[in-house]
Every structure is written in structure tokens, then in C-alpha cells.
Motif scaffolding. Sequence first.
Motif, mmCIF file in Angstrom:
data_model
loop_
_atom_site.group_PDB
_atom_site.id
_atom_site.type_symbol
_atom_site.label_atom_id
_atom_site.label_comp_id
_atom_site.label_asym_id
_atom_site.label_seq_id
_atom_site.Cartn_x
_atom_site.Cartn_y
_atom_site.Cartn_z
ATOM 1 N N ARG A 88 0.748 -1.151 -0.259
ATOM 2 C CA ARG A 88 0.026 0.140 0.183
ATOM 3 C C ARG A 88 0.738 1.276 0.063
ATOM 4 O O ARG A 88 0.406 2.182 -0.615
ATOM 5 C CB ARG A 88 -0.796 0.215 1.415
ATOM 6 N N ASP A 89 1.871 1.357 0.627
ATOM 7 C CA ASP A 89 2.852 2.414 1.138
ATOM 8 C C ASP A 89 3.595 2.648 -0.503
ATOM 9 O O ASP A 89 3.724 3.940 -0.845
ATOM 10 C CB ASP A 89 3.757 2.198 2.049
ATOM 11 N N ALA A 90 4.050 1.516 -0.958
ATOM 12 C CA ALA A 90 4.630 1.663 -2.353
ATOM 13 C C ALA A 90 3.813 2.339 -3.239
ATOM 14 O O ALA A 90 4.118 3.099 -4.406
ATOM 15 C CB ALA A 90 5.144 0.364 -2.718
ATOM 16 N N GLN A 91 2.450 1.869 -3.478
ATOM 17 C CA GLN A 91 1.416 2.379 -4.336
ATOM 18 C C GLN A 91 1.263 3.882 -3.944
ATOM 19 O O GLN A 91 0.976 4.542 -5.055
ATOM 20 C CB GLN A 91 0.262 1.511 -4.287
ATOM 21 N N LEU A 92 0.959 4.053 -2.876
ATOM 22 C CA LEU A 92 0.987 5.466 -2.526
ATOM 23 C C LEU A 92 1.960 6.336 -2.960
ATOM 24 O O LEU A 92 1.652 7.422 -3.514
ATOM 25 C CB LEU A 92 0.513 5.752 -0.991
ATOM 26 N N ALA A 93 2.895 5.933 -2.715
ATOM 27 C CA ALA A 93 4.383 6.632 -3.099
ATOM 28 C C ALA A 93 4.483 6.870 -4.849
ATOM 29 O O ALA A 93 4.706 7.784 -5.323
ATOM 30 C CB ALA A 93 5.538 6.114 -2.753
ATOM 31 N N ARG A 94 3.980 5.721 -5.327
ATOM 32 C CA ARG A 94 4.212 5.712 -6.902
ATOM 33 C C ARG A 94 3.170 6.700 -7.454
ATOM 34 O O ARG A 94 3.245 7.361 -8.397
ATOM 35 C CB ARG A 94 3.896 4.180 -7.315
ATOM 36 N N LEU A 95 1.842 6.425 -6.908
ATOM 37 C CA LEU A 95 0.493 7.145 -7.634
ATOM 38 C C LEU A 95 0.429 8.615 -7.038
ATOM 39 O O LEU A 95 -0.055 9.482 -7.743
ATOM 40 C CB LEU A 95 -0.619 6.284 -7.481
ATOM 41 N N GLY A 96 0.972 8.805 -5.887
ATOM 42 C CA GLY A 96 0.988 10.328 -5.138
ATOM 43 C C GLY A 96 -0.342 10.093 -4.449
ATOM 44 O O GLY A 96 -1.568 9.197 -4.691
ATOM 45 N N GLU A 97 -0.653 10.874 -3.497
ATOM 46 C CA GLU A 97 -1.904 10.748 -2.484
ATOM 47 C C GLU A 97 -3.208 11.103 -3.120
ATOM 48 O O GLU A 97 -3.996 10.371 -2.947
ATOM 49 C CB GLU A 97 -1.637 11.839 -1.320
ATOM 50 N N MET A 98 -3.299 11.902 -4.170
ATOM 51 C CA MET A 98 -4.544 12.227 -4.649
ATOM 52 C C MET A 98 -5.132 11.141 -5.632
ATOM 53 O O MET A 98 -6.156 10.750 -5.611
ATOM 54 C CB MET A 98 -4.589 13.501 -5.567
ATOM 55 N N ARG A 99 -4.215 10.515 -6.540
ATOM 56 C CA ARG A 99 -4.387 9.323 -7.262
ATOM 57 C C ARG A 99 -4.653 8.273 -6.768
ATOM 58 O O ARG A 99 -5.722 7.423 -6.867
ATOM 59 C CB ARG A 99 -3.406 9.184 -8.187
ATOM 60 N N TRP A 100 -3.986 7.915 -5.498
ATOM 61 C CA TRP A 100 -4.217 6.872 -4.751
ATOM 62 C C TRP A 100 -5.656 6.890 -3.997
ATOM 63 O O TRP A 100 -6.446 6.094 -3.912
ATOM 64 C CB TRP A 100 -3.290 6.748 -3.478
ATOM 65 N N LYS A 101 -6.065 8.004 -3.468
ATOM 66 C CA LYS A 101 -7.219 8.502 -2.844
ATOM 67 C C LYS A 101 -8.320 8.019 -3.952
ATOM 68 O O LYS A 101 -9.337 7.620 -3.627
ATOM 69 C CB LYS A 101 -7.438 9.718 -2.347
ATOM 70 N N GLY A 102 -8.249 8.572 -5.085
ATOM 71 C CA GLY A 102 -9.187 8.314 -6.349
ATOM 72 C C GLY A 102 -9.441 6.949 -6.515
ATOM 73 O O GLY A 102 -10.587 6.465 -6.715
ATOM 74 N N VAL A 103 -8.289 6.106 -6.664
ATOM 75 C CA VAL A 103 -8.389 4.713 -6.960
ATOM 76 C C VAL A 103 -9.232 4.123 -6.145
ATOM 77 O O VAL A 103 -10.065 3.317 -5.941
ATOM 78 C CB VAL A 103 -7.040 4.229 -7.430
ATOM 79 N N PHE A 104 -8.617 4.371 -4.540
ATOM 80 C CA PHE A 104 -9.278 3.790 -3.438
ATOM 81 C C PHE A 104 -10.724 4.000 -3.244
ATOM 82 O O PHE A 104 -11.550 3.215 -2.895
ATOM 83 C CB PHE A 104 -8.498 4.240 -2.109
ATOM 84 N N SER A 105 -11.191 5.436 -3.756
ATOM 85 C CA SER A 105 -12.592 5.725 -3.577
ATOM 86 C C SER A 105 -13.148 5.042 -4.496
ATOM 87 O O SER A 105 -14.506 4.422 -4.374
ATOM 88 C CB SER A 105 -12.742 7.417 -3.927
ATOM 89 N N LEU A 106 -12.815 4.851 -5.762
ATOM 90 C CA LEU A 106 -13.409 3.875 -7.039
ATOM 91 C C LEU A 106 -13.815 2.689 -6.400
ATOM 92 O O LEU A 106 -14.805 2.213 -6.445
ATOM 93 C CB LEU A 106 -12.907 4.349 -8.180
ATOM 94 N N VAL A 107 -12.620 1.948 -6.144
ATOM 95 C CA VAL A 107 -12.673 0.633 -5.657
ATOM 96 C C VAL A 107 -13.612 0.268 -4.480
ATOM 97 O O VAL A 107 -14.691 -0.408 -4.304
ATOM 98 C CB VAL A 107 -11.353 -0.028 -5.323
#
Length: 192
Positions: free
Chosen positions: A25-44
Motif C-alpha cells: 500500500r505504501d509503495a502504491q501511495l508513493a508511486r501514484l501520489g496521494e490524490m491518485r491513490w485516494k481516487g483509485v481507493f474511492s472508486l474501488v
Amino acid sequence: MSYLVIGLIIFLGAHSLRIVAGDWRDAQLARLGEMRWKGVFSLVSALGLALIIWGYGLAHVDSPVLWLAPRGIRHLAALLTLPAFILLVAAFVPGSHIQAKVGHPMVAGVKLWALAHLLANGSLADATLFGAFLVWAVASFVSLRRRDRIAGRTYPVRGWASDALVLGIGLVSWLGFAFYGHAWLIGVKPFG
């Protein structure tokens, strides 16, 4: 029942990443950035929640009954949701003694909500839905509190005004939902 189970896996799985795959999760957050991670997380999460709602509606129609709750248990369960509402509000009002003591009041509120609904509802669909949320909430709460202890994290208290706000909003929200919203949204009157 399959849509309900798939929805639970998606929704609770997304909300369990810190428990079972924190490094990923931390690696994906670093790779995508906080806003994109939150967007993907929200959609899922939204997809999982939609499948839970739809799947529960389909499964509940002809779900086998595993147990029948005694009449008084339904009222007890409805009353148990009052502290669940208060805990939910405490998660969003910073500085209350409740938040400082509990640490993660939203997850604690989910535990109470799920337990109350398990006591009052005995179909297989109910046991699947509320049992899954209860198991997730217990595991999540233990994990979050352990992480807090390791990090030495504490929650600041701003004063009793925050507690009064939490209790007031929680009580009014519970009253509105218990006596009006639950019947309108779910089709069941908790005190009816």
C-alpha cells in the motif's frame, strides 16, 4: 449471495490493505501520489459498496434463517447503535475525550453497529454481511491500536466542548435515523 460476497471482498479488502499488505500500500501511495491513490481507493470502495448493497438486497429476499432473535433483542440492538453513532461522530470532531480514549472511534462504532445487527437479524445474508464487518472491524481496531502504540501516538484533547458536540450530534443523528431514516432507507422500523 455471490454479489454480496464479492462486494464484501472488494470493500473490506481495500480497507484491509494496511493490515495485510502495508508495504505494498505504501509503495502504491508513493508511486501514484496521494490524490491518485485516494481516487483509485474511492472508486474501488464505491464499487464494493454498490455490490454489497445490491447483493444484500438480492440475497436477503430468500436467505435461509439461521436464528430468530427474541423480540427484546431487537430493541437492545437498536439501543446499541446509539453509542455507534456517537463513536462515528467522534471520528470527525477532533479533540474529544472519546476520540482520545478510543483512538479509532469510527472502527469501534462499526464493531458496535455490526454486533447490534447480528443480534437482531438471523438470516444467512445478515450473518454474512454483519459478520464480515464485525470480523473486519475487530481486526482493524487491533491493528490500528497496535500501530498507535508502536508509534507512541496519542490523541489530543481540546476540552469538554468537543465531547458535548460529539454527544449532541450523535444523539440527534441516532434519533433521526432510528425513528425515521432507517425505515425510509432500509424499510425496517427499529422501534416499530
